[in-house]
Design a protein around this motif. Structure first.
Motif, PDB file in Angstrom:
ATOM      1  N   HIS A 277      11.329   2.734  -8.900  1.00 12.08           N
ATOM      2  CA  HIS A 277      10.920   2.056 -10.125  1.00 12.08           C
ATOM      3  C   HIS A 277      10.047   0.852  -9.778  1.00 12.08           C
ATOM      4  CE1 HIS A 277      11.300   1.143 -14.369  1.00 12.08           C
ATOM      5  NE2 HIS A 277      11.470  -0.116 -14.039  1.00 12.08           N
ATOM      6  N   VAL A 278       8.952   0.715 -10.485  1.00 10.83           N
ATOM      7  CA  VAL A 278       8.073  -0.439 -10.304  1.00 10.83           C
ATOM      8  C   VAL A 278       7.794  -1.050 -11.667  1.00 10.83           C
ATOM      9  CG1 VAL A 278       5.939   0.921 -10.354  1.00 10.83           C
ATOM     10  CG2 VAL A 278       5.964  -1.283  -9.207  1.00 10.83           C
ATOM     11  N   MET A 279       7.859  -2.381 -11.705  1.00  5.73           N
ATOM     12  CA  MET A 279       7.661  -3.105 -12.963  1.00  5.73           C
ATOM     13  C   MET A 279       6.669  -4.236 -12.705  1.00  5.73           C
ATOM     14  SD  MET A 279      10.587  -4.755 -15.418  1.00  5.73           S
ATOM     15  CE  MET A 279      11.401  -5.545 -14.058  1.00  5.73           C
ATOM     16  N   HIS A 280       5.777  -4.439 -13.667  1.00  5.81           N
ATOM     17  CA  HIS A 280       4.743  -5.457 -13.532  1.00  5.81           C
ATOM     18  C   HIS A 280       4.770  -6.404 -14.731  1.00  5.81           C
ATOM     19  CE1 HIS A 280       3.111  -1.884 -11.430  1.00  5.81           C
ATOM     20  NE2 HIS A 280       2.678  -2.762 -10.560  1.00  5.81           N
TER      21      HIS A 280
ATOM     22  N   GLU B 221       0.445 -22.436 -16.268  1.00  6.84           N
ATOM     23  CA  GLU B 221      -0.180 -23.761 -16.366  1.00  6.84           C
ATOM     24  C   GLU B 221      -1.371 -23.872 -15.430  1.00  6.84           C
ATOM     25  OE1 GLU B 221       0.584 -26.175 -18.563  1.00  6.84           O
ATOM     26  OE2 GLU B 221       2.139 -24.885 -19.390  1.00  6.84           O
ATOM     27  N   GLY B 222      -2.390 -24.549 -15.889  1.00  8.60           N
ATOM     28  CA  GLY B 222      -3.571 -24.762 -15.066  1.00  8.60           C
ATOM     29  C   GLY B 222      -4.505 -23.567 -15.024  1.00  8.60           C
ATOM     30  N   ASP B 223      -4.401 -22.655 -15.974  1.00  9.20           N
ATOM     31  CA  ASP B 223      -5.252 -21.466 -16.054  1.00  9.20           C
ATOM     32  C   ASP B 223      -5.181 -20.587 -14.803  1.00  9.20           C
ATOM     33  OD1 ASP B 223      -6.104 -21.963 -18.629  1.00  9.20           O
ATOM     34  OD2 ASP B 223      -7.822 -23.155 -17.990  1.00  9.20           O
ATOM     35  N   HIS B 224      -4.002 -20.477 -14.232  1.00  9.90           N
ATOM     36  CA  HIS B 224      -3.784 -19.560 -13.122  1.00  9.90           C
ATOM     37  C   HIS B 224      -3.160 -18.290 -13.693  1.00  9.90           C
ATOM     38  CE1 HIS B 224      -4.715 -22.361  -9.909  1.00  9.90           C
ATOM     39  NE2 HIS B 224      -4.065 -23.279 -10.588  1.00  9.90           N
ATOM     40  N   ALA B 225      -3.675 -17.154 -13.291  1.00 11.46           N
ATOM     41  CA  ALA B 225      -3.138 -15.870 -13.738  1.00 11.46           C
ATOM     42  C   ALA B 225      -2.419 -15.207 -12.568  1.00 11.46           C
ATOM     43  CB  ALA B 225      -4.253 -14.976 -14.251  1.00 11.46           C
ATOM     44  N   TYR B 226      -1.250 -14.655 -12.863  1.00 17.78           N
ATOM     45  CA  TYR B 226      -0.449 -14.029 -11.814  1.00 17.78           C
ATOM     46  C   TYR B 226       0.024 -12.658 -12.254  1.00 17.78           C
ATOM     47  CZ  TYR B 226      -0.241 -18.657  -9.732  1.00 17.78           C
ATOM     48  OH  TYR B 226      -0.583 -19.862  -9.175  1.00 17.78           O
ATOM     49  N   LEU B 227       0.151 -11.781 -11.266  1.00 18.29           N
ATOM     50  CA  LEU B 227       0.756 -10.478 -11.432  1.00 18.29           C
ATOM     51  C   LEU B 227       2.066 -10.507 -10.658  1.00 18.29           C
ATOM     52  CD1 LEU B 227       0.718  -7.402 -12.120  1.00 18.29           C
ATOM     53  CD2 LEU B 227      -0.531  -7.085  -9.974  1.00 18.29           C
ATOM     54  N   TYR B 228       3.163 -10.225 -11.344  1.00 21.98           N
ATOM     55  CA  TYR B 228       4.477 -10.151 -10.706  1.00 21.98           C
ATOM     56  C   TYR B 228       4.841  -8.687 -10.561  1.00 21.98           C
ATOM     57  CZ  TYR B 228       5.031 -15.127 -11.557  1.00 21.98           C
ATOM     58  OH  TYR B 228       4.883 -16.486 -11.541  1.00 21.98           O
ATOM     59  N   ILE B 229       5.192  -8.285  -9.358  1.00 21.53           N
ATOM     60  CA  ILE B 229       5.538  -6.897  -9.075  1.00 21.53           C
ATOM     61  C   ILE B 229       6.982  -6.843  -8.620  1.00 21.53           C
ATOM     62  CG2 ILE B 229       5.014  -4.866  -7.676  1.00 21.53           C
ATOM     63  CD1 ILE B 229       2.206  -6.142  -7.207  1.00 21.53           C
ATOM     64  N   TYR B 230       7.767  -5.983  -9.263  1.00 13.80           N
ATOM     65  CA  TYR B 230       9.162  -5.759  -8.872  1.00 13.80           C
ATOM     66  C   TYR B 230       9.295  -4.280  -8.518  1.00 13.80           C
ATOM     67  CZ  TYR B 230       9.771 -10.154 -11.318  1.00 13.80           C
ATOM     68  OH  TYR B 230       9.646 -11.458 -11.727  1.00 13.80           O
ATOM     69  N   TYR B 231       9.597  -4.004  -7.275  1.00 10.73           N
ATOM     70  CA  TYR B 231       9.725  -2.629  -6.797  1.00 10.73           C
ATOM     71  C   TYR B 231      11.157  -2.406  -6.359  1.00 10.73           C
ATOM     72  CZ  TYR B 231       9.127   1.526  -3.940  1.00 10.73           C
ATOM     73  OH  TYR B 231       9.240   2.774  -3.411  1.00 10.73           O
ATOM     74  N   VAL B 232      11.771  -1.328  -6.836  1.00 10.77           N
ATOM     75  CA  VAL B 232      13.158  -1.021  -6.504  1.00 10.77           C
ATOM     76  C   VAL B 232      13.263   0.458  -6.154  1.00 10.77           C
ATOM     77  CG1 VAL B 232      15.539  -1.017  -7.311  1.00 10.77           C
ATOM     78  CG2 VAL B 232      13.964  -2.766  -8.121  1.00 10.77           C
ATOM     79  N   ARG B 233      13.917   0.756  -5.061  1.00 10.92           N
ATOM     80  CA  ARG B 233      14.156   2.162  -4.682  1.00 10.92           C
ATOM     81  C   ARG B 233      15.203   2.754  -5.563  1.00 10.92           C
ATOM     82  NH1 ARG B 233      12.680   4.641   0.375  1.00 10.92           N
ATOM     83  NH2 ARG B 233      11.336   3.183   1.394  1.00 10.92           N
TER      84      ARG B 233
ATOM     85  N   ALA C 118       6.885   1.729 -14.517  1.00 12.21           N
ATOM     86  CA  ALA C 118       6.704   3.157 -14.247  1.00 12.21           C
ATOM     87  C   ALA C 118       7.700   3.593 -13.190  1.00 12.21           C
ATOM     88  CB  ALA C 118       5.281   3.426 -13.778  1.00 12.21           C
ATOM     89  N   ASP C 119       7.935   4.878 -13.152  1.00 11.00           N
ATOM     90  CA  ASP C 119       8.717   5.488 -12.085  1.00 11.00           C
ATOM     91  C   ASP C 119       7.740   6.219 -11.172  1.00 11.00           C
ATOM     92  OD1 ASP C 119      11.263   4.669 -12.939  1.00 11.00           O
ATOM     93  OD2 ASP C 119      11.336   6.282 -14.408  1.00 11.00           O
ATOM     94  N   THR C 120       7.969   6.126  -9.890  1.00  8.10           N
ATOM     95  CA  THR C 120       7.098   6.778  -8.918  1.00  8.10           C
ATOM     96  C   THR C 120       7.527   8.230  -8.759  1.00  8.10           C
ATOM     97  OG1 THR C 120       8.485   6.224  -7.021  1.00  8.10           O
ATOM     98  CG2 THR C 120       6.833   4.588  -7.704  1.00  8.10           C
TER      99      THR C 120
ATOM    100  N   ALA D 147       0.834  -1.209   0.000  1.00  4.44           N
ATOM    101  CA  ALA D 147       0.000   0.000   0.000  1.00  4.44           C
ATOM    102  C   ALA D 147       0.867   1.258   0.000  1.00  4.44           C
ATOM    103  CB  ALA D 147      -0.925   0.002   1.211  1.00  4.44           C
ATOM    104  N   ARG D 148       2.024   1.212   0.667  1.00 14.29           N
ATOM    105  CA  ARG D 148       2.923   2.375   0.701  1.00 14.29           C
ATOM    106  C   ARG D 148       3.672   2.577  -0.606  1.00 14.29           C
ATOM    107  NH1 ARG D 148       4.599   0.084   5.403  1.00 14.29           N
ATOM    108  NH2 ARG D 148       6.611  -0.489   4.511  1.00 14.29           N
ATOM    109  N   THR D 149       3.957   1.509  -1.331  1.00 12.89           N
ATOM    110  CA  THR D 149       4.855   1.610  -2.476  1.00 12.89           C
ATOM    111  C   THR D 149       4.150   1.602  -3.832  1.00 12.89           C
ATOM    112  OG1 THR D 149       5.188  -0.785  -2.416  1.00 12.89           O
ATOM    113  CG2 THR D 149       6.799   0.591  -1.261  1.00 12.89           C
ATOM    114  N   LEU D 150       2.941   1.098  -3.913  1.00 10.79           N
ATOM    115  CA  LEU D 150       2.230   1.061  -5.182  1.00 10.79           C
ATOM    116  C   LEU D 150       1.269   2.241  -5.272  1.00 10.79           C
ATOM    117  CD1 LEU D 150       1.389  -2.741  -5.425  1.00 10.79           C
ATOM    118  CD2 LEU D 150       3.254  -1.508  -6.544  1.00 10.79           C
ATOM    119  N   ALA D 151       1.058   2.732  -6.469  1.00 11.31           N
ATOM    120  CA  ALA D 151       0.173   3.880  -6.691  1.00 11.31           C
ATOM    121  C   ALA D 151      -1.277   3.440  -6.872  1.00 11.31           C
ATOM    122  CB  ALA D 151       0.636   4.667  -7.905  1.00 11.31           C
ATOM    123  N   TYR D 152      -1.587   2.200  -6.576  1.00 11.04           N
ATOM    124  CA  TYR D 152      -2.936   1.678  -6.699  1.00 11.04           C
ATOM    125  C   TYR D 152      -3.164   0.646  -5.597  1.00 11.04           C
ATOM    126  CZ  TYR D 152      -0.474  -2.230  -8.854  1.00 11.04           C
ATOM    127  OH  TYR D 152       0.385  -3.261  -9.093  1.00 11.04           O
TER     128      TYR D 152
END
Length: 155
Positions: free
Chosen positions: A134-137, A143-155, A127-129, A33-38
């Motif tokens: 820097h945040v990257m998604h 496999e198995g119809d699972h959907a995932y969101l990968y978030i990489y946050y770097v100061r 995007a850059d905050t 919640a502190r690091t993402l803009a959504y």
């Protein structure tokens, strides 16, 4: 009770309180919640998080979040609301070329990596905050119809 014992009890109590505050501050939902803009939608589930740095000063983290595979537009709306950019689609070949270089050079420490199902596409957004972080998604179907969101946050 002697003065030394009173001081020891007071110091111990203060240290326990500080440790509790640190644990609450460093919880995964609070960190995101502190690091993402959504805000992540209610139907998402954080599967795994790898945090880097100290409790009060995280230099980065990587997160794997399970999302609803039938409604990826919900996450894209979050990107647009938070960063004014929805990102773009990568083919399997583009994704492998981009991440191969990226994981070898810039993100060599990363443990959580997307593993898209063969023949599927991957959604990419970065995007850059306002703070200069820097945040990257990556969003993929695995496999198995699972959907995932990968978030990489770097100061």
């Amino acid at each position: 009770m002697k003065t030394k014992e009173k001081i020891l009890v007071a110091v111990t109590t203060i240290m326990v309180i500080i440790l509790i505050v640190c644990a609450i501050y460093d919880r995964t939902p609070a960190l995101m919640a502190r690091t993402l803009a959504y805000d992540l939608p209610e139907d998402t589930k954080v599967v795994s998080v790898d945090k880097h740095g100290f409790m009060f000063y995280r230099v980065g983290y990587e997160a794997k979040v399970e999302i609803d595979p039938s409604n990826p537009e919900e996450i894209l709306t979050c990107f647009v609301q938070g960063y004014d950019d929805s990102g773009y689609m990568l083919s399997q070949e583009e994704f492998e070329a981009m991440t191969g270089y990226m994981y070898e050079n810039y993100y060599s420490y990363v443990d959580l990596k997307p593993n898209p199902a063969p023949g599927s596409t991957v959604w990419f957004q970065e995007a850059d905050t306002p703070d200069g972080h820097h945040v990257m998604h990556f969003m993929d179907i695995e496999e198995g119809d699972h959907a995932y969101l990968y978030i990489y946050y770097v100061r």
